[in-house]
Write a protein that holds these residues in place. Structure first.
Motif, mmCIF file in Angstrom:
data_model
loop_
_atom_site.group_PDB
_atom_site.id
_atom_site.type_symbol
_atom_site.label_atom_id
_atom_site.label_comp_id
_atom_site.label_asym_id
_atom_site.label_seq_id
_atom_site.Cartn_x
_atom_site.Cartn_y
_atom_site.Cartn_z
ATOM 1 N N HIS A 1 0.809 -1.226 0.000
ATOM 2 C CA HIS A 1 0.000 0.000 0.000
ATOM 3 C C HIS A 1 0.846 1.282 0.000
ATOM 4 O O HIS A 1 0.429 2.300 -0.532
ATOM 5 C CB HIS A 1 -0.998 0.006 1.169
ATOM 6 C CG HIS A 1 -0.392 0.275 2.502
ATOM 7 N ND1 HIS A 1 0.289 -0.683 3.210
ATOM 8 C CD2 HIS A 1 -0.355 1.398 3.270
ATOM 9 C CE1 HIS A 1 0.708 -0.171 4.356
ATOM 10 N NE2 HIS A 1 0.340 1.095 4.412
ATOM 11 N N ASP A 2 2.042 1.210 0.558
ATOM 12 C CA ASP A 2 2.871 2.423 0.616
ATOM 13 C C ASP A 2 4.013 2.400 -0.397
ATOM 14 O O ASP A 2 4.989 3.137 -0.232
ATOM 15 C CB ASP A 2 3.456 2.576 2.031
ATOM 16 C CG ASP A 2 2.491 3.326 2.955
ATOM 17 O OD1 ASP A 2 1.555 3.978 2.431
ATOM 18 O OD2 ASP A 2 2.669 3.254 4.188
ATOM 19 N N HIS B 1 1.796 9.867 -2.260
ATOM 20 C CA HIS B 1 2.215 8.460 -2.318
ATOM 21 C C HIS B 1 1.121 7.454 -2.715
ATOM 22 O O HIS B 1 1.420 6.504 -3.437
ATOM 23 C CB HIS B 1 2.960 8.037 -1.034
ATOM 24 C CG HIS B 1 2.071 7.698 0.115
ATOM 25 N ND1 HIS B 1 1.679 8.634 1.035
ATOM 26 C CD2 HIS B 1 1.490 6.523 0.491
ATOM 27 C CE1 HIS B 1 0.904 8.044 1.934
ATOM 28 N NE2 HIS B 1 0.774 6.771 1.624
ATOM 29 N N HIS C 1 -6.295 4.008 0.240
ATOM 30 C CA HIS C 1 -6.180 3.677 1.674
ATOM 31 C C HIS C 1 -6.137 4.912 2.581
ATOM 32 O O HIS C 1 -6.232 4.789 3.792
ATOM 33 C CB HIS C 1 -4.985 2.746 1.941
ATOM 34 C CG HIS C 1 -3.630 3.373 1.855
ATOM 35 N ND1 HIS C 1 -2.947 3.489 0.670
ATOM 36 C CD2 HIS C 1 -2.828 3.923 2.803
ATOM 37 C CE1 HIS C 1 -1.775 4.069 0.897
ATOM 38 N NE2 HIS C 1 -1.672 4.357 2.183
ATOM 39 N N HIS C 2 -6.023 6.120 1.981
ATOM 40 C CA HIS C 2 -6.099 7.343 2.797
ATOM 41 C C HIS C 2 -7.394 8.116 2.565
ATOM 42 O O HIS C 2 -7.509 9.258 2.977
ATOM 43 C CB HIS C 2 -4.893 8.258 2.520
ATOM 44 C CG HIS C 2 -3.631 7.774 3.174
ATOM 45 N ND1 HIS C 2 -3.472 7.729 4.544
ATOM 46 C CD2 HIS C 2 -2.481 7.298 2.654
ATOM 47 C CE1 HIS C 2 -2.271 7.253 4.839
ATOM 48 N NE2 HIS C 2 -1.652 6.970 3.699
ATOM 49 N N ASP D 1 -4.143 0.535 8.594
ATOM 50 C CA ASP D 1 -3.009 1.451 8.408
ATOM 51 C C ASP D 1 -2.950 2.471 9.553
ATOM 52 O O ASP D 1 -1.903 2.671 10.184
ATOM 53 C CB ASP D 1 -3.187 2.165 7.059
ATOM 54 C CG ASP D 1 -2.024 3.085 6.726
ATOM 55 O OD1 ASP D 1 -0.892 2.755 7.125
ATOM 56 O OD2 ASP D 1 -2.255 4.125 6.073
HETATM 57 FE FE LIG Z 1 -0.049 5.330 3.320
#
Ligand SMILES: [Fe+2]
Length: 410
Positions: free
Chosen positions: A244-245, A273, A298-299, A327
């Protein structure tokens, strides 16, 4: 009259033997045993004490002995068969080997025929494919075969040929399936190893987030399993957690590890990102559905104030919601450059406070529920608990979790 009676008797015997043979070749026995019994039935029908059954190995152009009767030291006997001989054979038709003398097929295999004391060869064909042969020795009763006996032999031969053919086809298919399975497993290993290596590279960029991706992946798996996702879907969210990152690989390391307050421009840079992760991963054809979607969002937040697309609830998938809470929970429970880590109690209260705004109510409560079950020892392979500091009071945490999840249904 007597001869007629004899013929009738023989005919009945042959029919009974054919029935026996039919039952043998269609039985559930292994091919070697089937062929052995079949050969015994045939030799019994025609009073032949010595015989051998061969299967054709097309790679070696050889007939290889499968089983025999009445011949000692026959193991490993093979007969050379060139394509031109196969073309000359009449399908499933008995062939008098002595007639073949003075031709190269006989000469080439004279030693094998002598050892087998072979008099008759029946080439076995399943449709047009040459699959093997039966070698029959000298008969006890008479030297040659009557016309009717040859017909019976033909029937026997076709039955045995089909059995051999089916078994070799089966073996070929089975080998192919096993081979494919092995290849697939190898590929999966390589795939997983590569992804783990990427995850390690991502986490290595930020000194405070070591193993962050791995923990997020594990937490996500815990929730997905609790929601009874299928194994492949669980694997998908695990991969999404690990990657994910990945976009952080492009972000300046100094910025990621900067302790003091970030400027607005720096925050914007870091917020790139998820989009970068998406750009990188969308070029890969993953065998799991939605991995790139989970990663990209995911954010995002339930109230639509997240990034990069400011998506609101109905547009957020369960996978996205799971990654978001996993997360954030890991970020809270580990030390960061910009703040101390929260205690488990405070982190859970923080998530709870943000239900319906940052995090999805149902998904987050499922997360709480799994943690509750793990603390109580109700889950075999705990995914969350092993990664948490053990300095919490289980009674206090359980009470908190129970009060949050009291009205949860999923
Ligand atoms: Fe992230």
């Amino acid at each position: 009259m007597k001869k007629k009676q004899q013929d009738l008797k023989r005919l009945l015997f042959n029919i009974a033997s054919l029935v026996d043979l039919g039952q043998e070749v269609t039985s559930a026995k292994g091919i070697d045993e089937k062929m052995k019994t079949a050969l015994y039935v045939v030799t019994g029908m025609f009073s032949v004490p010595k015989a051998g059954l061969f299967v054709y190995n097309a790679d070696r152009h050889k007939l290889e002995l499968v089983t025999c009767k009445g011949i000692k030291d026959a193991d490993g006997t093979s007969i050379d068969v060139q394509t031109k001989y196969i073309k000359a054979f009449q399908k499933n038709t008995p062939y008098n080997i002595s007639e073949a003398r003075n031709n190269s097929f006989y000469e080439r295999n004279a030693e094998a025929f002598r050892r087998l004391q072979a008099k008759t060869l029946i080439p076995l064909f399943a449709k047009d494919e040459f699959v093997g042969a039966i070698c029959l020795g000298k008969r006890l009763s008479r030297t040659s075969y009557l016309h009717s006996e040859k017909d019976t032999l033909k029937v026997v031969a076709s039955q045995m040929a089909i059995t051999l053919h089916n078994s070799s086809l089966f073996k070929k298919i089975k080998n192919q399936v096993n081979e494919n399975k092995k290849l697939y497993q190898n590929m999966r290993h390589i795939y997983h190893d590569t992804i783990q290596a990427f995850a390690a590279a991502i986490d290595a960029k930020d000194v405070y987030t070591r193993n962050h991706s791995y923990r997020v992946a594990r937490y996500a798996v815990a929730v997905a399993r609790e929601l009874r996702w299928k194994a492949k879907e669980v694997e998908g969210i695990y991969i999404a957690g690990l990657l994910h990152d990945i976009g952080k690989l492009i972000i300046d390391k100094g910025l990621l590890n900067k302790g003091e307050t970030l400027s607005a421009a720096e925050i914007q840079e870091i917020k790139r990102h998820p989009q970068i992760s998406y750009d990188i991963l969308s070029k890969i054809k993953f065998p799991w559905k939605d991995v790139v979607d989970f990663v990209k969002h995911h954010h995002e937040r339930i109230d639509g104030t997240g990034y990069p697309d400011e998506l609101k609830d109905p547009d957020l998938s369960d996978g996205v919601k799971i990654l978001a809470v996993a997360d954030a929970f890991d970020a809270m429970t580990t030390k960061r450059t910009y703040r101390k880590k929260l205690s488990l109690f405070d982190a859970l209260r923080e998530v709870n406070k943000c239900l319906g705004t940052q995090f999805d109510n149902r998904i987050s409560k499922v997360f709480f529920k799994v943690l509750q079950k793990e603390i109580k020892g109700e889950i075999k392979e705990a995914q969350i608990l092993p990664h948490l500091d053990k300095d919490f009071d289980p009674t206090i945490i359980t009470t908190l979790l129970e009060s949050i999840t009291a009205e949860l249904s999923y």
